[in-house]
Design a protein around this motif. Structure first.
Motif, short mmCIF file in Angstrom:
data_model
loop_
_atom_site.label_atom_id
_atom_site.label_comp_id
_atom_site.label_asym_id
_atom_site.label_seq_id
_atom_site.Cartn_x
_atom_site.Cartn_y
_atom_site.Cartn_z
N PHE A 95 0.83 -1.21 0.00
CA PHE A 95 0.00 0.00 0.00
C PHE A 95 0.86 1.26 0.00
O PHE A 95 0.64 2.19 -0.78
N LYS A 96 1.87 1.30 0.86
CA LYS A 96 2.78 2.45 0.91
C LYS A 96 3.56 2.61 -0.39
O LYS A 96 3.72 3.72 -0.91
N GLN A 97 4.02 1.49 -0.94
CA GLN A 97 4.80 1.54 -2.17
C GLN A 97 3.97 2.06 -3.35
O GLN A 97 4.44 2.87 -4.15
N VAL A 98 2.73 1.61 -3.44
CA VAL A 98 1.86 2.05 -4.52
C VAL A 98 1.55 3.54 -4.39
O VAL A 98 1.57 4.29 -5.37
N LEU A 99 1.27 3.99 -3.16
CA LEU A 99 1.01 5.41 -2.94
C LEU A 99 2.22 6.26 -3.31
O LEU A 99 2.10 7.30 -3.96
N ASP A 100 3.39 5.80 -2.89
CA ASP A 100 4.62 6.55 -3.18
C ASP A 100 4.86 6.63 -4.68
O ASP A 100 5.29 7.67 -5.20
N ILE A 132 1.76 9.13 -6.10
CA ILE A 132 1.64 10.54 -5.69
C ILE A 132 2.91 11.07 -5.03
O ILE A 132 2.92 12.19 -4.52
N GLY A 133 3.99 10.28 -5.04
CA GLY A 133 5.22 10.70 -4.39
C GLY A 133 5.80 11.99 -4.93
O GLY A 133 6.48 12.73 -4.21
N LYS A 134 5.53 12.29 -6.21
CA LYS A 134 6.06 13.53 -6.81
C LYS A 134 5.16 14.72 -6.52
O LYS A 134 5.58 15.87 -6.67
N ALA A 135 3.92 14.47 -6.11
CA ALA A 135 2.99 15.56 -5.84
C ALA A 135 2.91 15.92 -4.36
O ALA A 135 2.44 17.00 -4.01
N ALA A 136 3.36 15.03 -3.49
CA ALA A 136 3.29 15.29 -2.05
C ALA A 136 4.35 14.47 -1.33
O ALA A 136 4.73 13.40 -1.78
N LYS A 137 4.80 14.98 -0.21
CA LYS A 137 5.76 14.27 0.61
C LYS A 137 5.01 13.35 1.55
O LYS A 137 4.10 13.78 2.27
N LEU A 138 5.37 12.06 1.56
CA LEU A 138 4.64 11.06 2.34
C LEU A 138 5.43 10.63 3.56
O LEU A 138 6.67 10.57 3.52
N ALA A 139 4.71 10.27 4.61
CA ALA A 139 5.34 9.75 5.84
C ALA A 139 4.39 8.75 6.49
O ALA A 139 3.17 8.86 6.34
N LEU A 140 4.95 7.79 7.20
CA LEU A 140 4.14 6.83 7.93
C LEU A 140 3.68 7.45 9.25
O LEU A 140 4.46 8.12 9.93
N GLY A 141 2.42 7.22 9.60
CA GLY A 141 1.90 7.73 10.85
C GLY A 141 0.65 8.56 10.64
O GLY A 141 0.05 8.57 9.57
N THR A 142 0.24 9.24 11.69
CA THR A 142 -0.93 10.09 11.66
C THR A 142 -0.55 11.49 12.13
O THR A 142 0.46 11.68 12.81
N PHE A 143 -1.36 12.48 11.76
CA PHE A 143 -1.09 13.87 12.16
C PHE A 143 -2.38 14.49 12.68
O PHE A 143 -3.42 14.42 12.02
N ASP A 144 -2.29 15.11 13.84
CA ASP A 144 -3.43 15.80 14.43
C ASP A 144 -3.19 17.31 14.28
O ASP A 144 -2.25 17.85 14.87
N SER A 145 -4.03 17.98 13.52
CA SER A 145 -3.83 19.39 13.24
C SER A 145 -4.38 20.30 14.33
O SER A 145 -4.29 21.53 14.22
N LYS A 146 -4.96 19.75 15.37
CA LYS A 146 -5.53 20.57 16.43
C LYS A 146 -4.44 21.25 17.25
O LYS A 146 -3.37 20.68 17.44
#
Length: 271
Positions: free
Chosen positions: A249-254, A257-271
């Protein structure tokens, strides 16, 4: 003459209306009467002050196309392999110029019907009819095999499951001496079928849309402790295979869309 509270409020409101007090915000706002409330005036504009919103989908292809089409500078994506999901923030910004992080795309992969069926059947205790019906329902994706790995026709595998019989035999041995005697007993329970009972079911299925096909090995065991036989399917190497699917899943996403956005494993809380 003393002024009433209502008169003072009227004078304040009139002064605010006259000065047209505006606030230095990106989205136009103004201080209005009735307690000097701040009102967002964006809804009265022809256009919104900034682009924001959340795009959600189960389709990996549609998610990738949306992200590539937007291709915002500084876009960041966070991949949750346990949930098979990805949240991409187009306006996250950085520590110097932090964004609102409210322009996003959310991908949550939905397991295919076959993968859901494999997960639900594995580990459960099944009656003969339940398993034979399941094999019949998914026969186009299944390859029953014997202990040597040789394929068994699906029709024969179904017949074998339906005709399982339990045979119990007892054997006792008595030894007598001049001063002692001993006795031992052994019970043997064996499950048999008129047809060759498959040792395992090889289930070929695409787990999630956009990922490659997987072969899941479901080993069959017969439980003979009750009055009727009970069957159980064990997913061989389940944890390892799930981890491989998550890595893919990570490899396919990279790759997509790897050239359009920087990817990282994990979650992010914007609050």
């Amino acid at each position: 003459m003393a002024m009433t509270k209502e008169a003072i409020q009227l004078i304040t409101d009139t002064a605010l209306e006259a000065t047209g007090k505006s606030l230095p915000t990106l989205t136009p706002t103004a201080v209005l009467p009735d307690g000097a409330k701040i009102v967002d005036l964006e809804k009265f504009q022809a256009l919104r002050s900034r682009f924001r919103g959340t795009y959600s989908t189960h389709s990996l292809a549609d998610f990738s196309a949306y992200v590539v089409d937007r291709a915002e500078a500084g876009a960041r994506g966070f991949i949750n392999q346990d949930e098979m999901s990805c949240v991409l923030l187009f306006n996250l910004g950085d520590t110097i110029a932090p964004g609102h992080a409210d322009d996003r795309a959310v991908l949550k992969l939905k397991p295919t019907a076959g993968y859901t069926a494999a997960q639900s059947i594995a580990g459960g205790r099944l009656a003969q009819k339940d398993l034979s019906d399941w094999i019949e329902d998914w026969h186009q994706y299944l390859t029953p095999v014997d202990e040597a790995g040789a394929a068994i026709p699906v029709a024969k595998a179904i017949a074998a499951v339906r005709t399982i019989t339990v045979k119990a035999t007892s054997e006792s041995e008595t030894t007598v001496g001049d001063t002692s005697a001993s006795r031992s007993a052994m019970d043997q329970i064996e499950a048999r079928s008129k047809e060759t009972l498959p040792a395992a079911l090889l289930f070929n299925v695409i787990p999630f849309e956009g990922l490659k096909e997987q072969q899941i090995t479901l080993r069959i065991s017969v439980i003979t402790s009750g009055a009727v036989p009970v069957l159980k399917l064990r997913w061989v190497g389940e944890e390892v295979q799930r981890e491989e699917i998550a890595q893919e899943f990570k490899q396919v996403l990279d790759a997509q869309i790897g050239k359009a956005a920087k990817l990282a494993l994990g979650t992010f809380d914007s609050k």
